[in-house]
Design an enzyme around this catalytic site. Structure first.
Site, PDB file in Angstrom:
ATOM      1  CG  HIS A  33      -8.175  17.473 -15.141  1.00 10.81           C
ATOM      2  ND1 HIS A  33      -9.184  17.712 -14.253  1.00 10.81           N
ATOM      3  CD2 HIS A  33      -7.977  18.644 -15.804  1.00 10.81           C
ATOM      4  CE1 HIS A  33      -9.592  18.969 -14.364  1.00 10.81           C
ATOM      5  NE2 HIS A  33      -8.860  19.550 -15.306  1.00 10.81           N
ATOM      6  CD  GLU A  34      -5.133  19.773 -17.909  1.00 14.62           C
ATOM      7  OE1 GLU A  34      -5.695  20.309 -18.890  1.00 14.62           O
ATOM      8  OE2 GLU A  34      -5.207  20.220 -16.751  1.00 14.62           O
ATOM      9  CG  HIS A  60      -9.926  20.279 -19.995  1.00 14.26           C
ATOM     10  ND1 HIS A  60     -11.223  20.649 -19.734  1.00 14.26           N
ATOM     11  CD2 HIS A  60      -9.253  20.397 -18.823  1.00 14.26           C
ATOM     12  CE1 HIS A  60     -11.334  20.974 -18.450  1.00 14.26           C
ATOM     13  NE2 HIS A  60     -10.163  20.811 -17.877  1.00 14.26           N
TER      14      HIS A  60
END
Length: 435
Positions: A24-25, A28
């Site tokens: 997920h990170e 980003h």
């Protein structure tokens, strides 16, 4: 051995959770760097740092509590009215808005004025914030596709696994000996046996158990009908006289609920087998699961009273009750310790992780700060305001100041924290039971 397998199942889930958070990170981080936003930290977990390494201008690390993660981008909020973009001294008397703004600029270095998040175009902000949840969606899609097409799904087929000895309302204890006064089941009276494959029912060719069940439930009680079964390669035509009985009502996905109704009944149970799905069927199944997931997320507030009763009043825990990380890890551990083929247990772990990633995507897309969806909503609002200003030849309103919504963000974060604690307590004192 059971305890060891339970611990191993929990460990597998914990590792999958860490991978999901890191993935997920990474979404980003990747797009923040593509748009030249400086990212001082990329961390998996919270609390004390147990390992870190700095590469370029980003510190990569793992923290002690694997319940989340974050990247820290500088300049998340526009400067205040004074126009400053340098860090200010903190003060307990400052408002939440200015505290958030100051924290956003704590690590600004000379030359960073062009590397701030808020200075990026709205569509770039949307991509950066959407990239994290999107990575969870991609991972869920990949895991579900591998599960459905490679392993398959448990599916009832129109082959008889068990014949009820007598007519009992569904939910009653299974027995081979009829209680006093109970009638023999129509299936038993007709001579249907375990292992028989139902080929047709009342002249209707049967291709699935769902079809057979539907035909049985629509049957008129007391009317004798022909049933063709295949037994040891030979087809036999048997006469069955359905009766009316209490049966479970199925939901939109064909799963039995706790509600009951009166319908036709013959008294046979299907064989359940694992059947690999085609790509089209897999996509259809994922669409149904996503739709169910959306409904579940929207229904979370309505489940809080029952969750409270389960946590503190000993009320039974509903099977569709919200489950947190602790509860899911426990389910994963118990499932891995069950007496089943190893491949089945691994498949269940994959299903849990896929469902977790789908839930992370749906929750993060809620248009509320501090969730990713809240920042996306802020960027879309900024784009809308600027477009309207150009359309009506008005001055550019500038960047939307998301920092002004920080009081709301703190309230939302507080609500999520309380809900998380409530779910954790329920998962410990009154966990969801698996069959």
């Amino acid at each position: 051995m059971t305890a060891l397998m339970t611990i191993l199942g929990i460990a597998i889930f914990a590792f999958g959770l860490l991978v999901s958070i890191a993935w997920h990170e990474l979404g980003h981080l990747t797009w923040a760097k593509v748009f030249k936003i400086r990212v001082p930290q990329y961390m998996v977990g919270f609390g004390p740092t147990i390992w870190s390494r700095k590469k370029g201008d980003t510190e990569y690390g793992i923290k002690a509590i694997p319940l989340g993660g974050y990247i820290r981008m500088i300049g998340m909020f526009p400067p205040g009215k004074d126009g400053k973009v340098t860090a200010r001294s903190t003060s307990p008397w400052r408002s939440m808005i200015e505290d958030a703004r100051e924290q956003s600029y704590e690590e600004i270095l000379p030359g960073d004025e062009t590397r701030l998040f808020y200075t990026r175009k709205p569509w770039q902000k949307v991509i950066v914030m959407f990239a994290g949840p999107f990575m969870n969606l991609v991972l869920a899609f990949g895991l579900f596709l591998a599960l459905f097409m490679g392993f398959g799904m448990a599916k009832a087929v129109p082959t008889v696994s068990y014949v009820s000895a007598c007519v009992l309302a569904q939910g009653s204890a299974t027995t081979d000996t009829c209680p006093t006064g109970a009638k023999a089941s129509p299936a038993a009276a007709a001579g249907i046996k375990p292992g028989d494959k139902v080929v047709s029912y009342n002249g209707d060719a049967i291709s699935s158990y769902d079809q057979l069940q539907s035909d049985i439930r629509k049957s008129a009680p007391g009317v004798t009908i022909p049933v063709v079964v295949e037994r040891n390669g030979t087809q036999y035509t048997l006469k069955v006289t359905p009766v009316e009985n209490t049966v479970y009502v199925d939901d939109a996905n064909g799963n039995p609920t706790s509600k009951t109704t009166k319908a036709g009944f013959v008294g046979l149970s299907p064989v359940t087998t694992t059947v690999p799905l085609s790509f089209g069927d897999s996509m259809s199944q994922m669409y149904d699961m996503a739709k169910t997931g959306v409904h579940s997320v929207l229904a979370l507030p309505s489940k809080i009273p029952a969750l409270w009763d389960s946590a503190f009043d000993g009320a039974p825990r509903a099977t569709d009750s919200p489950v947190g990380v602790v509860g899911v890890a426990r389910v994963g551990g118990e499932a891995f310790a069950m007496k089943a083929p190893l491949i089945d247990r691994f498949a269940f772990e994959v299903q849990l992780l896929a469902g977790l990633n789908l839930s992370l995507f749906l929750l993060n897309m809620l248009p509320l700060l501090p969730l990713d969806g809240g920042h996306i909503a802020g960027a879309l609002w900024e784009s809308f305001r600027r477009r309207m200003a150009r359309l009506f030849r008005r001055p550019d309103p500038g960047h939307f100041d998301v920092a002004k919504l920080m009081p709301v963000a703190y309230v939302v974060a507080g609500v999520f924290l309380c809900f998380t604690v409530l779910v954790m307590i329920a998962d410990v004192v009154n966990p969801v039971q698996i069959g």
